[in-house]
Design an enzyme around this catalytic site. Structure first.
Site, PDB file in Angstrom:
ATOM      1  N   ASP A  82       0.854  -1.186   0.000  1.00  0.00           N
ATOM      2  CA  ASP A  82       0.000   0.000   0.000  1.00  0.00           C
ATOM      3  C   ASP A  82       0.893   1.241   0.000  1.00  0.00           C
ATOM      4  O   ASP A  82       1.711   1.416   0.903  1.00  0.00           O
ATOM      5  CB  ASP A  82      -0.902  -0.020   1.240  1.00  0.00           C
ATOM      6  CG  ASP A  82      -1.869   1.152   1.293  1.00  0.00           C
ATOM      7  OD1 ASP A  82      -1.920   1.922   0.318  1.00  0.00           O
ATOM      8  OD2 ASP A  82      -2.562   1.303   2.311  1.00  0.00           O
ATOM      9  N   ASP A  84       0.636   5.271   0.105  1.00  0.00           N
ATOM     10  CA  ASP A  84      -0.269   6.396   0.322  1.00  0.00           C
ATOM     11  C   ASP A  84       0.245   7.664  -0.350  1.00  0.00           C
ATOM     12  O   ASP A  84       1.454   7.904  -0.432  1.00  0.00           O
ATOM     13  CB  ASP A  84      -0.432   6.664   1.822  1.00  0.00           C
ATOM     14  CG  ASP A  84      -1.234   5.582   2.518  1.00  0.00           C
ATOM     15  OD1 ASP A  84      -2.078   4.948   1.845  1.00  0.00           O
ATOM     16  OD2 ASP A  84      -1.015   5.360   3.722  1.00  0.00           O
ATOM     17  N   SER A 112      -6.426   3.425  -5.380  1.00  0.00           N
ATOM     18  CA  SER A 112      -7.216   3.381  -4.147  1.00  0.00           C
ATOM     19  C   SER A 112      -8.490   4.220  -4.294  1.00  0.00           C
ATOM     20  O   SER A 112      -8.604   5.045  -5.211  1.00  0.00           O
ATOM     21  CB  SER A 112      -6.388   3.906  -2.974  1.00  0.00           C
ATOM     22  OG  SER A 112      -6.148   5.296  -3.132  1.00  0.00           O
ATOM     23  N   HIS A 119      -2.559   0.216  -4.570  1.00  0.00           N
ATOM     24  CA  HIS A 119      -2.484  -1.095  -3.935  1.00  0.00           C
ATOM     25  C   HIS A 119      -1.844  -2.062  -4.935  1.00  0.00           C
ATOM     26  O   HIS A 119      -2.387  -2.298  -6.010  1.00  0.00           O
ATOM     27  CB  HIS A 119      -3.878  -1.602  -3.552  1.00  0.00           C
ATOM     28  CG  HIS A 119      -4.545  -0.781  -2.494  1.00  0.00           C
ATOM     29  ND1 HIS A 119      -5.914  -0.720  -2.330  1.00  0.00           N
ATOM     30  CD2 HIS A 119      -4.014   0.011  -1.532  1.00  0.00           C
ATOM     31  CE1 HIS A 119      -6.197   0.071  -1.313  1.00  0.00           C
ATOM     32  NE2 HIS A 119      -5.071   0.532  -0.816  1.00  0.00           N
ATOM     33  N   GLU A 139       3.342   0.648   3.062  1.00  0.00           N
ATOM     34  CA  GLU A 139       2.962  -0.397   4.007  1.00  0.00           C
ATOM     35  C   GLU A 139       2.935  -1.738   3.274  1.00  0.00           C
ATOM     36  O   GLU A 139       2.714  -1.784   2.069  1.00  0.00           O
ATOM     37  CB  GLU A 139       1.579  -0.104   4.604  1.00  0.00           C
ATOM     38  CG  GLU A 139       1.489   1.243   5.306  1.00  0.00           C
ATOM     39  CD  GLU A 139       0.088   1.551   5.788  1.00  0.00           C
ATOM     40  OE1 GLU A 139      -0.657   0.599   6.117  1.00  0.00           O
ATOM     41  OE2 GLU A 139      -0.285   2.748   5.821  1.00  0.00           O
TER      42      GLU A 139
END
Length: 538
Positions: A82, A84, A112, A119, A139
């Site tokens: 992930d 961001d 996303s 993702h 992540e």
């Protein structure tokens, strides 16, 4: 609904739905997962809450969920990355981190729901511990988490999931692995000097400290209301407080006192043969009698790192747990709070625990809860560390609900709702999300929330059976109880007693008939389908 996902995802029974719901604490929206088949909140660690993609799509369309989610299962052989805030929503331009990862290791990638994140999916296993780096915004998860799915692939990326050919280790080393801690002794840690508080910071802290009421009164010059027999005694009291917050910085104390409501001309009047003014003498005396002072170093900090919680105290840093907490929900009642959370150990073991506020009263109670089902959870801190940890936990993003002790009907948010440990409903059959019975008080269970509602015809038939029953003493009791379920909360608000009213003066039958009529009109007025289910309880 036209949505397409790679076969490696679509064929798995690891799908849920999610809905954006406001967080009562900060007003921001949170993504709450739901079981597509039951409509209840889902857990990312319980496979019984997951379903097929078709089921999730059908539930999303029927119940208007915000979106679909894919849960990563332990041992499932999939890893999600992930990233961001890596994509410009308007231009589609990617930042350097996203470009580097996708150019080197392309795989199925979705945009996303926000449009600003990505993702990425890979076949493989997590290469090491640690799955998040807030600085890089990257992540990595392999279980106990879910991705919000859009079915909106990033243009130019593969439509299938790539095998891990070194991608995960490279991503972890470059964008997730912490560079801060080297494992060296505390002697080798970098020393740093903490700046003293500014005037504004002193006022902010003093106005919210434990003795803030007294400080605020003195600061405003209301020394009589603060309980001081003379202003001179109030002057020295305020100066002692300023000495504590400023670290006995006389110049700063003087500057702040002059801004307070206690300042007067006498402050600069010579008060001693040495030429010292009243203000200087007051400041000197406050500095002399003040033993302890505030320091930024005294602000101990709890922080998370590599699957543990650490405490800093001055320049000391030490671990106090071998787990971290993932909040599930917080239920707050009038006199206690219940918190349910997933505790994830450094070995990626997950244990769901429910805490009450009293479980944080001392170390022994806290350890008893941790050791209730396993010996894998450890706490190594002091009583003071536990108090700080409690504050740290309370500041997490919890799904907050109102808690009640007994199963039954309550007035909540200006409406009547039926509450159990499984949830709550209101008139009209709508689910009420923010109130629930505390698990601690679960003495009886009910299936009301899962029963099919009675039709009008069934209700009439049930009434006929009840009124034709040939033992009045039982019929009256049942009717009184049924009517009471709906009328008693209203009488309670008026400080009345339903049972006393109905059974006094030997007029039970007459009163029951009266209240049963009101009960029937109440049903007609609210046109409730699910509230009819209450009849099944009685």
């Amino acid at each position: 609904m036209s949505i397409s996902f790679p076969k490696e995802l679509a064929d798995r029974k690891q799908w849920i739905c999610w809905r954006l719901e406001p967080n009562t604490k900060d007003g921001k929206d949170s993504k709450i997962p739901y079981n597509p088949l039951t409509g209840r909140k889902a857990s990312s660690t319980n496979p019984n809450d997951w379903s097929t993609l078709d089921d999730a799509i059908a539930a999303k369309e029927q119940y208007l969920y915000t979106g679909l989610g894919f849960v990563f299962a332990k041992g499932g052989g999939l890893v999600g990355v992930d990233i961001d805030h890596c994509r410009d929503k308007n231009t589609g331009e990617l930042n350097d981190t996203a470009k580097a990862i996708l150019e080197r290791f392309p795989s199925y990638t979705e945009i996303s729901p926000s449009g600003t994140g990505l993702h990425i999916f890979y076949k493989g296993e997590m290469p090491a511990k640690g799955n998040k780096n807030t600085k890089t915004g990257v992540e990595m998860y392999t279980h106990s988490r879910y991705f919000t799915m859009t079915g909106d692939p990033l243009p130019g990326t593969p439509d299938s999931i790539a095998e891990d050919n070194g991608a995960l280790a490279w991503i972890h080393d470059n964008y997730i692995k912490s560079k801060k801690r080297s494992g060296k002794s505390k002697k080798n840690r970098k020393n740093y000097k903490l700046e003293p508080l500014t005037d504004e910071e002193i006022l902010e802290k003093a106005r919210t400290a434990e003795n803030h009421k007294e400080f605020n009164l003195l600061w405003e010059g209301k020394w009589q209301e603060a309980g001081y027999p003379s202003q001179s005694e109030a002057d020295i009291a305020l100066c002692c407080m300023l000495a504590f917050w400023s670290g006995k910085n006389k110049e700063q104390m003087d500057r702040l006192f002059r801004k307070s409501g206690l300042f007067r001309e006498k402050w600069d009047t010579v008060h001693h043969a040495s030429g010292a003014t009243y203000g200087q003498e007051t400041l000197d005396k406050a500095i002399e009698v003040t033993e302890n002072v505030y320091s930024r170093e005294s602000e101990s900090v709890i922080f998370e790192h590599e699957g543990r919680y650490y405490r800093t105290r001055g320049e000391s840093v030490y671990p106090i747990t071998n787990f971290i907490i993932q909040p599930v929900e917080m239920i707050v009642s009038d006199d206690e709070t219940q918190m349910t959370a997933d505790l994830v150990t450094t070995r990626d073991e997950i244990y769901r625990q429910t805490f009450m506020t009293t479980d944080f009263n001392n170390i022994q109670k806290f350890k008893n809860i941790l050791n209730r089902r396993t010996i894998s959870l450890g706490y190594f801190g002091s009583e003071g560390d536990l108090e700080l940890l409690k504050g740290y936990i309370s500041e997490m993003e919890w799904v907050r609900k109102t808690g009640v002790k007994a199963l039954g009907i309550y007035e909540h948010g200006g409406r009547m709702v039926y509450v159990s440990t499984d949830g709550a409903i209101e008139a009209g059959g709508s689910i009420v999300e923010d109130i629930v019975q505390l698990d601690k008080y679960k003495s009886i269970t009910t299936d009301i929330l899962i029963f099919e509602p009675l039709t009008k015809e069934q209700l009439i038939m049930l009434g006929e059976w009840l009124l034709s029953y040939n033992e009045p003493i039982k019929t009256v009791s049942v009717m009184a109880r049924v009517a009471g379920c709906f009328i008693k909360p209203h009488l309670k608000n008026q400080a009345s007693s339903f049972l006393i009213y109905c059974l006094s003066e030997n007029k039970a039958a007459e009163k029951v008939i009266h209240w049963s009529g009101l009960f029937c009109r109440y049903f007609h007025a609210v046109k409730s389908a699910r509230l009819h289910r209450l009849l099944h309880l009685h």
